[in-house]
Write a protein that holds these residues in place. Structure first.
Motif, PDB file in Angstrom:
ATOM      1  N   ILE A   1       7.952 -42.730   1.136  1.00  0.00           N
ATOM      2  CA  ILE A   1       9.007 -42.952   0.398  1.00  0.00           C
ATOM      3  C   ILE A   1       9.085 -41.825  -0.485  1.00  0.00           C
ATOM      4  O   ILE A   1       8.255 -41.287  -1.108  1.00  0.00           O
ATOM      5  CB  ILE A   1       8.682 -44.224  -0.479  1.00  0.00           C
ATOM      6  CG1 ILE A   1       8.606 -45.482   0.467  1.00  0.00           C
ATOM      7  CG2 ILE A   1       9.835 -44.611  -1.380  1.00  0.00           C
ATOM      8  CD1 ILE A   1       8.323 -46.787  -0.200  1.00  0.00           C
ATOM      9  N   LYS A   2      10.639 -41.426  -0.692  1.00  0.00           N
ATOM     10  CA  LYS A   2      10.744 -40.219  -1.617  1.00  0.00           C
ATOM     11  C   LYS A   2      11.163 -40.929  -3.049  1.00  0.00           C
ATOM     12  O   LYS A   2      12.172 -41.780  -3.182  1.00  0.00           O
ATOM     13  CB  LYS A   2      11.873 -39.375  -1.362  1.00  0.00           C
ATOM     14  CG  LYS A   2      12.140 -38.351  -1.888  1.00  0.00           C
ATOM     15  CD  LYS A   2      13.131 -37.381  -1.375  1.00  0.00           C
ATOM     16  CE  LYS A   2      13.445 -36.078  -2.118  1.00  0.00           C
ATOM     17  NZ  LYS A   2      14.693 -35.305  -1.595  1.00  0.00           N
ATOM     18  N   LEU A   3      10.514 -40.648  -4.060  1.00  0.00           N
ATOM     19  CA  LEU A   3      10.687 -41.264  -5.431  1.00  0.00           C
ATOM     20  C   LEU A   3      11.552 -40.197  -6.285  1.00  0.00           C
ATOM     21  O   LEU A   3      11.097 -39.188  -6.578  1.00  0.00           O
ATOM     22  CB  LEU A   3       9.496 -41.798  -6.163  1.00  0.00           C
ATOM     23  CG  LEU A   3       8.773 -42.857  -5.588  1.00  0.00           C
ATOM     24  CD1 LEU A   3       7.584 -42.964  -6.428  1.00  0.00           C
ATOM     25  CD2 LEU A   3       9.629 -43.924  -5.522  1.00  0.00           C
ATOM     26  N   THR A   4      12.635 -40.542  -6.780  1.00  0.00           N
ATOM     27  CA  THR A   4      13.285 -39.468  -7.690  1.00  0.00           C
ATOM     28  C   THR A   4      12.620 -39.655  -9.205  1.00  0.00           C
ATOM     29  O   THR A   4      11.682 -40.674  -9.236  1.00  0.00           O
ATOM     30  CB  THR A   4      14.653 -39.974  -7.904  1.00  0.00           C
ATOM     31  OG1 THR A   4      15.003 -41.278  -8.387  1.00  0.00           O
ATOM     32  CG2 THR A   4      15.665 -39.852  -6.471  1.00  0.00           C
TER      33      THR A   4
ATOM     34  N   THR B   1       5.842 -39.494  -0.429  1.00  0.00           N
ATOM     35  CA  THR B   1       4.467 -39.951  -0.364  1.00  0.00           C
ATOM     36  C   THR B   1       4.071 -41.110   0.367  1.00  0.00           C
ATOM     37  O   THR B   1       5.159 -42.043   0.615  1.00  0.00           O
ATOM     38  CB  THR B   1       3.895 -40.476  -2.060  1.00  0.00           C
ATOM     39  OG1 THR B   1       4.428 -39.228  -2.827  1.00  0.00           O
ATOM     40  CG2 THR B   1       2.584 -40.763  -2.085  1.00  0.00           C
ATOM     41  N   VAL B   2       3.297 -41.393   1.093  1.00  0.00           N
ATOM     42  CA  VAL B   2       2.785 -42.308   2.027  1.00  0.00           C
ATOM     43  C   VAL B   2       2.261 -43.358   1.136  1.00  0.00           C
ATOM     44  O   VAL B   2       1.407 -43.432   0.377  1.00  0.00           O
ATOM     45  CB  VAL B   2       1.716 -41.922   2.968  1.00  0.00           C
ATOM     46  CG1 VAL B   2       1.381 -42.943   3.841  1.00  0.00           C
ATOM     47  CG2 VAL B   2       2.208 -40.667   3.806  1.00  0.00           C
TER      48      VAL B   2
ATOM     49  N   GLU C   1       0.613 -51.791  -0.737  1.00  0.00           N
ATOM     50  CA  GLU C   1       1.311 -51.010  -1.968  1.00  0.00           C
ATOM     51  C   GLU C   1       2.920 -51.384  -2.252  1.00  0.00           C
ATOM     52  O   GLU C   1       3.154 -51.532  -3.238  1.00  0.00           O
ATOM     53  CB  GLU C   1       0.892 -49.545  -1.903  1.00  0.00           C
ATOM     54  CG  GLU C   1      -0.520 -49.232  -2.170  1.00  0.00           C
ATOM     55  CD  GLU C   1      -0.794 -47.653  -1.894  1.00  0.00           C
ATOM     56  OE1 GLU C   1      -1.859 -47.403  -2.373  1.00  0.00           O
ATOM     57  OE2 GLU C   1      -0.071 -47.048  -1.141  1.00  0.00           O
ATOM     58  N   ILE C   2       3.464 -51.051  -1.044  1.00  0.00           N
ATOM     59  CA  ILE C   2       4.879 -51.372  -1.038  1.00  0.00           C
ATOM     60  C   ILE C   2       5.038 -53.061  -1.422  1.00  0.00           C
ATOM     61  O   ILE C   2       6.072 -53.312  -2.204  1.00  0.00           O
ATOM     62  CB  ILE C   2       5.553 -51.209   0.207  1.00  0.00           C
ATOM     63  CG1 ILE C   2       5.670 -49.458   0.569  1.00  0.00           C
ATOM     64  CG2 ILE C   2       6.935 -51.654   0.225  1.00  0.00           C
ATOM     65  CD1 ILE C   2       5.854 -49.343   1.697  1.00  0.00           C
TER      66      ILE C   2
ATOM     67  N   LEU D   1      -2.459 -48.374  -8.105  1.00  0.00           N
ATOM     68  CA  LEU D   1      -0.923 -48.036  -7.851  1.00  0.00           C
ATOM     69  C   LEU D   1      -0.439 -47.331  -8.702  1.00  0.00           C
ATOM     70  O   LEU D   1       0.218 -46.168  -8.784  1.00  0.00           O
ATOM     71  CB  LEU D   1      -0.389 -49.248  -7.160  1.00  0.00           C
ATOM     72  CG  LEU D   1       1.148 -48.892  -6.449  1.00  0.00           C
ATOM     73  CD1 LEU D   1       1.051 -47.878  -5.458  1.00  0.00           C
ATOM     74  CD2 LEU D   1       1.887 -50.249  -5.984  1.00  0.00           C
ATOM     75  N   ILE D   2      -0.643 -47.819  -9.883  1.00  0.00           N
ATOM     76  CA  ILE D   2      -0.110 -47.207 -11.220  1.00  0.00           C
ATOM     77  C   ILE D   2      -0.516 -45.706 -11.364  1.00  0.00           C
ATOM     78  O   ILE D   2       0.220 -44.650 -11.602  1.00  0.00           O
ATOM     79  CB  ILE D   2      -0.473 -47.583 -12.739  1.00  0.00           C
ATOM     80  CG1 ILE D   2       0.357 -49.235 -12.531  1.00  0.00           C
ATOM     81  CG2 ILE D   2      -0.061 -47.085 -13.605  1.00  0.00           C
ATOM     82  CD1 ILE D   2      -0.051 -49.904 -13.650  1.00  0.00           C
ATOM     83  N   LEU D   3      -1.888 -45.373 -11.064  1.00  0.00           N
ATOM     84  CA  LEU D   3      -2.590 -43.838 -11.278  1.00  0.00           C
ATOM     85  C   LEU D   3      -1.694 -43.015 -10.031  1.00  0.00           C
ATOM     86  O   LEU D   3      -1.709 -42.123 -10.293  1.00  0.00           O
ATOM     87  CB  LEU D   3      -3.910 -43.903 -11.117  1.00  0.00           C
ATOM     88  CG  LEU D   3      -4.577 -44.777 -12.324  1.00  0.00           C
ATOM     89  CD1 LEU D   3      -6.140 -44.834 -11.799  1.00  0.00           C
ATOM     90  CD2 LEU D   3      -4.411 -44.027 -13.357  1.00  0.00           C
ATOM     91  N   LYS D   4      -1.650 -43.895  -8.868  1.00  0.00           N
ATOM     92  CA  LYS D   4      -1.171 -43.109  -7.849  1.00  0.00           C
ATOM     93  C   LYS D   4       0.256 -42.684  -7.826  1.00  0.00           C
ATOM     94  O   LYS D   4       0.475 -41.392  -7.830  1.00  0.00           O
ATOM     95  CB  LYS D   4      -1.071 -43.887  -6.504  1.00  0.00           C
ATOM     96  CG  LYS D   4      -0.733 -43.291  -5.208  1.00  0.00           C
ATOM     97  CD  LYS D   4      -0.769 -44.166  -4.080  1.00  0.00           C
ATOM     98  CE  LYS D   4      -0.137 -43.340  -2.680  1.00  0.00           C
ATOM     99  NZ  LYS D   4      -0.501 -44.239  -1.538  1.00  0.00           N
ATOM    100  N   VAL D   5       1.183 -43.509  -8.527  1.00  0.00           N
ATOM    101  CA  VAL D   5       2.535 -43.214  -8.851  1.00  0.00           C
ATOM    102  C   VAL D   5       2.357 -42.163  -9.804  1.00  0.00           C
ATOM    103  O   VAL D   5       3.497 -41.362  -9.799  1.00  0.00           O
ATOM    104  CB  VAL D   5       3.330 -44.483  -8.856  1.00  0.00           C
ATOM    105  CG1 VAL D   5       4.808 -44.114  -9.529  1.00  0.00           C
ATOM    106  CG2 VAL D   5       3.483 -45.347  -7.882  1.00  0.00           C
ATOM    107  N   ASP D   6       1.716 -42.188 -10.908  1.00  0.00           N
ATOM    108  CA  ASP D   6       1.636 -41.352 -12.053  1.00  0.00           C
ATOM    109  C   ASP D   6       1.340 -40.034 -11.782  1.00  0.00           C
ATOM    110  O   ASP D   6       1.895 -39.026 -12.215  1.00  0.00           O
ATOM    111  CB  ASP D   6       1.152 -42.009 -13.076  1.00  0.00           C
ATOM    112  CG  ASP D   6       1.248 -41.230 -14.656  1.00  0.00           C
ATOM    113  OD1 ASP D   6       2.403 -41.036 -14.713  1.00  0.00           O
ATOM    114  OD2 ASP D   6       0.175 -40.874 -15.122  1.00  0.00           O
ATOM    115  N   SER D   7       0.663 -39.870 -10.538  1.00  0.00           N
ATOM    116  CA  SER D   7       0.156 -38.341 -10.453  1.00  0.00           C
ATOM    117  C   SER D   7       1.070 -37.861  -9.396  1.00  0.00           C
ATOM    118  O   SER D   7       0.943 -36.680  -9.035  1.00  0.00           O
ATOM    119  CB  SER D   7      -1.249 -38.746  -9.642  1.00  0.00           C
ATOM    120  OG  SER D   7      -1.121 -39.339  -8.287  1.00  0.00           O
ATOM    121  N   LEU D   8       2.285 -38.439  -8.674  1.00  0.00           N
ATOM    122  CA  LEU D   8       3.152 -37.881  -7.851  1.00  0.00           C
ATOM    123  C   LEU D   8       4.133 -37.121  -8.707  1.00  0.00           C
ATOM    124  O   LEU D   8       4.523 -37.288  -9.705  1.00  0.00           O
ATOM    125  CB  LEU D   8       3.850 -39.312  -7.272  1.00  0.00           C
ATOM    126  CG  LEU D   8       3.105 -39.955  -6.497  1.00  0.00           C
ATOM    127  CD1 LEU D   8       4.110 -41.143  -6.029  1.00  0.00           C
ATOM    128  CD2 LEU D   8       2.439 -39.378  -5.273  1.00  0.00           C
TER     129      LEU D   8
END
Length: 90
Positions: A4-7, A51-52, A57-58, A38-45
């Motif tokens: 998924i590509k997050l803007t 990202t996979v 998680e989805i 998941l918060i830590l993963k998304v924050d570090s992106l």
């Protein structure tokens, strides 16, 4: 697993939704560790990179964003950006 590509905007919405969901889980003492991860993963992106995410998680992100969307609807606020985030997760 899905990429998924997050803007930047979607990343902010997802972090807000996950944060609200995390504190709700902590308040009722349910399984909050996955949400914290998941918060830590998304924050570090980096915004704009794909990202996979696992299906778990989805599902967790979809649940959190849907809860935020419903909260905004009850308050009479617009949900266009939140709806856009939901489409990314479906």
């Amino acid at each position: 697993m899905r990429k998924i590509k997050l803007t930047r905007a979607n990343k902010i919405i997802l972090l807000k939704a996950l944060g609200d969901y995390y504190y709700l889980q902590r308040a009722v003492n349910t399984d909050w560790r996955e949400t914290r991860y998941l918060i830590l993963k998304v924050d570090s992106l980096s915004a704009g990179k794909k990202t996979v995410f696992t299906s778990e998680e989805i599902h967790l992100a979809r649940t959190a964003v849907n809860q935020l969307r419903n909260k905004k609807i009850q308050q009479g606020q617009y949900t266009d950006a939140t709806d856009d985030m939901m489409l990314k997760l479906i």
